[in-house]
Design a protein around this motif. Sequence first.
Motif, PDB file in Angstrom:
ATOM      1  N   GLN A 182       0.982  -0.785  -0.031  1.00 27.04           N
ATOM      2  CA  GLN A 182       0.062   0.178   0.028  1.00 27.04           C
ATOM      3  C   GLN A 182       0.746   1.372  -0.390  1.00 27.04           C
ATOM      4  OE1 GLN A 182      -2.786  -0.065   3.201  1.00 27.04           O
ATOM      5  NE2 GLN A 182      -3.926  -1.502   2.272  1.00 27.04           N
ATOM      6  N   ASN A 183       1.887   1.371   0.648  1.00 20.73           N
ATOM      7  CA  ASN A 183       2.774   1.974   0.733  1.00 20.73           C
ATOM      8  C   ASN A 183       3.458   2.916  -0.756  1.00 20.73           C
ATOM      9  OD1 ASN A 183       4.301   4.343   2.365  1.00 20.73           O
ATOM     10  ND2 ASN A 183       6.043   3.374   2.019  1.00 20.73           N
ATOM     11  N   LYS A 184       3.839   1.815  -0.794  1.00 20.78           N
ATOM     12  CA  LYS A 184       4.426   1.766  -2.125  1.00 20.78           C
ATOM     13  C   LYS A 184       3.476   2.239  -3.510  1.00 20.78           C
ATOM     14  CE  LYS A 184       7.653  -0.881  -5.456  1.00 20.78           C
ATOM     15  NZ  LYS A 184       7.893  -2.108  -6.113  1.00 20.78           N
ATOM     16  N   LYS A 185       2.618   1.843  -3.399  1.00 14.41           N
ATOM     17  CA  LYS A 185       1.435   2.434  -3.996  1.00 14.41           C
ATOM     18  C   LYS A 185       0.594   4.331  -4.280  1.00 14.41           C
ATOM     19  CE  LYS A 185      -1.128  -1.980  -5.799  1.00 14.41           C
ATOM     20  NZ  LYS A 185      -2.616  -2.252  -5.020  1.00 14.41           N
ATOM     21  N   LEU A 186       0.975   4.026  -2.557  1.00  9.49           N
ATOM     22  CA  LEU A 186       0.509   5.444  -2.563  1.00  9.49           C
ATOM     23  C   LEU A 186       2.060   6.595  -2.699  1.00  9.49           C
ATOM     24  CD1 LEU A 186      -1.510   5.241   0.960  1.00  9.49           C
ATOM     25  CD2 LEU A 186      -2.111   5.997  -0.984  1.00  9.49           C
ATOM     26  N   ILE A 187       2.884   6.295  -2.012  1.00  8.95           N
ATOM     27  CA  ILE A 187       3.878   6.844  -3.009  1.00  8.95           C
ATOM     28  C   ILE A 187       4.536   7.355  -4.583  1.00  8.95           C
ATOM     29  CG2 ILE A 187       6.700   7.000  -2.614  1.00  8.95           C
ATOM     30  CD1 ILE A 187       6.376   5.670  -0.308  1.00  8.95           C
ATOM     31  N   GLU A 188       3.452   5.971  -5.009  1.00  6.92           N
ATOM     32  CA  GLU A 188       3.930   5.888  -6.752  1.00  6.92           C
ATOM     33  C   GLU A 188       3.228   6.954  -7.740  1.00  6.92           C
ATOM     34  OE1 GLU A 188       4.141   2.040  -7.801  1.00  6.92           O
ATOM     35  OE2 GLU A 188       5.448   1.300  -7.600  1.00  6.92           O
ATOM     36  N   GLU A 189       1.728   7.021  -6.364  1.00  7.86           N
ATOM     37  CA  GLU A 189       0.665   7.834  -6.817  1.00  7.86           C
ATOM     38  C   GLU A 189       1.020   9.457  -7.037  1.00  7.86           C
ATOM     39  OE1 GLU A 189      -3.029   6.367  -4.772  1.00  7.86           O
ATOM     40  OE2 GLU A 189      -4.107   8.147  -5.258  1.00  7.86           O
ATOM     41  N   LEU A 190       1.642   9.692  -5.563  1.00  5.97           N
ATOM     42  CA  LEU A 190       2.364  11.160  -5.137  1.00  5.97           C
ATOM     43  C   LEU A 190       2.956  11.424  -6.395  1.00  5.97           C
ATOM     44  CD1 LEU A 190       2.112  13.294  -2.831  1.00  5.97           C
ATOM     45  CD2 LEU A 190       3.927  12.289  -2.100  1.00  5.97           C
ATOM     46  N   GLU A 191       3.454  10.639  -6.158  1.00  3.35           N
ATOM     47  CA  GLU A 191       5.215  11.034  -7.458  1.00  3.35           C
ATOM     48  C   GLU A 191       4.435  11.476  -8.555  1.00  3.35           C
ATOM     49  OE1 GLU A 191       8.014  11.901  -6.886  1.00  3.35           O
ATOM     50  OE2 GLU A 191       7.668  11.373  -5.043  1.00  3.35           O
ATOM     51  N   THR A 192       2.796  10.511  -9.369  1.00  5.58           N
ATOM     52  CA  THR A 192       2.388  10.952 -10.488  1.00  5.58           C
ATOM     53  C   THR A 192       1.754  12.532  -9.946  1.00  5.58           C
ATOM     54  OG1 THR A 192       2.224   8.770 -10.296  1.00  5.58           O
ATOM     55  CG2 THR A 192       0.437   9.708 -11.770  1.00  5.58           C
ATOM     56  N   LEU A 193       0.662  12.917  -9.056  1.00  7.10           N
ATOM     57  CA  LEU A 193       0.537  13.389  -9.359  1.00  7.10           C
ATOM     58  C   LEU A 193       1.083  15.132  -9.264  1.00  7.10           C
ATOM     59  CD1 LEU A 193      -2.211  12.263  -6.504  1.00  7.10           C
ATOM     60  CD2 LEU A 193      -2.962  13.043  -9.038  1.00  7.10           C
ATOM     61  N   LYS A 194       2.421  14.560  -8.497  1.00  8.17           N
ATOM     62  CA  LYS A 194       3.588  16.135  -8.586  1.00  8.17           C
ATOM     63  C   LYS A 194       4.001  16.360  -9.805  1.00  8.17           C
ATOM     64  CE  LYS A 194       6.021  15.845  -4.377  1.00  8.17           C
ATOM     65  NZ  LYS A 194       7.114  15.108  -3.473  1.00  8.17           N
ATOM     66  N   ASP A 195       3.876  15.095 -10.310  1.00  8.38           N
ATOM     67  CA  ASP A 195       4.564  15.325 -12.005  1.00  8.38           C
ATOM     68  C   ASP A 195       3.375  16.287 -12.106  1.00  8.38           C
ATOM     69  OD1 ASP A 195       6.526  14.015 -11.575  1.00  8.38           O
ATOM     70  OD2 ASP A 195       6.609  12.532 -12.476  1.00  8.38           O
ATOM     71  N   ILE A 196       1.933  15.298 -12.382  1.00  6.85           N
ATOM     72  CA  ILE A 196       1.068  16.023 -13.309  1.00  6.85           C
ATOM     73  C   ILE A 196       0.355  17.178 -12.714  1.00  6.85           C
ATOM     74  CG2 ILE A 196      -1.943  16.007 -13.365  1.00  6.85           C
ATOM     75  CD1 ILE A 196      -1.183  12.748 -12.956  1.00  6.85           C
ATOM     76  N   CYS A 197       0.656  18.207 -11.582  1.00 12.67           N
ATOM     77  CA  CYS A 197       0.377  19.307 -11.175  1.00 12.67           C
ATOM     78  C   CYS A 197       1.613  20.212 -10.696  1.00 12.67           C
ATOM     79  CB  CYS A 197       0.239  19.374  -9.482  1.00 12.67           C
ATOM     80  SG  CYS A 197      -1.758  18.493  -9.526  1.00 12.67           S
ATOM     81  N   SER A 198       2.674  19.727 -11.367  1.00 10.71           N
ATOM     82  CA  SER A 198       3.810  20.805 -11.461  1.00 10.71           C
ATOM     83  C   SER A 198       4.299  21.288 -12.404  1.00 10.71           C
ATOM     84  CB  SER A 198       5.280  20.258 -10.902  1.00 10.71           C
ATOM     85  OG  SER A 198       5.232  19.130 -11.883  1.00 10.71           O
ATOM     86  N   PRO A 199       4.705  22.635 -12.346  1.00 11.51           N
ATOM     87  CA  PRO A 199       4.466  23.651 -13.271  1.00 11.51           C
ATOM     88  C   PRO A 199       6.025  23.548 -14.289  1.00 11.51           C
ATOM     89  CG  PRO A 199       5.283  25.298 -12.305  1.00 11.51           C
ATOM     90  CD  PRO A 199       4.748  23.821 -11.746  1.00 11.51           C
TER      91      PRO A 199
END
Length: 285
Positions: free
Chosen positions: A265-282
């Motif tokens: 679960q932790n691994k998945k959440l970290i990956e998800e966070l990284e994905t969201l960061k990539d999407i949101c960061s300018p």
Amino acid sequence: MSKCGRKKYIKTNLRQMTMETIESQQDGSVTDSVAESESAHMQTQTGQNSIPTLAQVSVAGSGTGRGSPAVTLVQLPSGQTVHVQGVIQTPQPSVIQSPQIQTVQVATIAETDESAESEGVIDSHKRREILSRRPSYRKILNELSSDVPGVPKIEEEKSEEEGTPPNIATMAVPTSIYQTSTGQYTATGDMPTYQIRAPTTALPQGVVMAASPGSLHSPQQLAEEATRKRELRLMKNREAAKECRRRKKEYVKCLESRVAVLEVQNKKLIEELETLKDICSPKTD
DNA sequence: ATACGAGTCCGTCATCCCCA
DNA sequence: TGGGGATGACGGACTCGTAT
């Protein structure tokens, strides 16, 4: 502390460290897990720094062979570096579904350990006073499971056997115990043969003599009754201890499974966070 | 081959804790 | 409140892997 005493100490703290592992394992850092356990243990062992500090961490990947020691340097938050001796605890082949997860038991040797060890062994009564009884593992697990859905409770015998999770291997528990003509108790299945120390009055499991205290006359009869009661109590306790250990193993397996699930679960959440960061960061370019 | 360390299992004792 | 089941703690026996 004697060799055996230290071994027992490690065993004694296994459960506590397992709980700390679960609390700290979301971080995923071995060093932090050890450090947290280190600090927590120091609090509980105030004035007993002769006892090795212990920690249990979960690591990914394969370890060394069974029982082979490994020495690691671990840096604590305080900056202090400690030598950590780790031993891979090889799980039962069919127990752990996630082969990447292994439990490592580590013991950091405090500086004063050697000298304290040479001072001799504390007698058992003093040790009992020092080592306060901890909450039952069943209680801990049930509290845990009430917080987190999906963690099975350790219930009464029937529901436990019927509701065993599919990924947890059940252990064969021999039940057929009988008394031989020589006073020797033999078990079918995989249980070894053992002897009752005073076999004269030993009874098979489940047999209760109907001797009321009023029917006993001579001191000899009273002594026999006392011996019989003691044998019965020992026999019951022996069986209870076996059952208790079986449940404890199940409990440990359950915790290990939970660690595996939480790590995924932790691994998945970290990956998800990284994905969201990539999407949101300018975009910079 | 053997000594040694580490881990596991078992029986027992002491104690906790629930229930009648 | 006492009895008895559950379990933490302890010590001994045993096994296994490694070093010598």
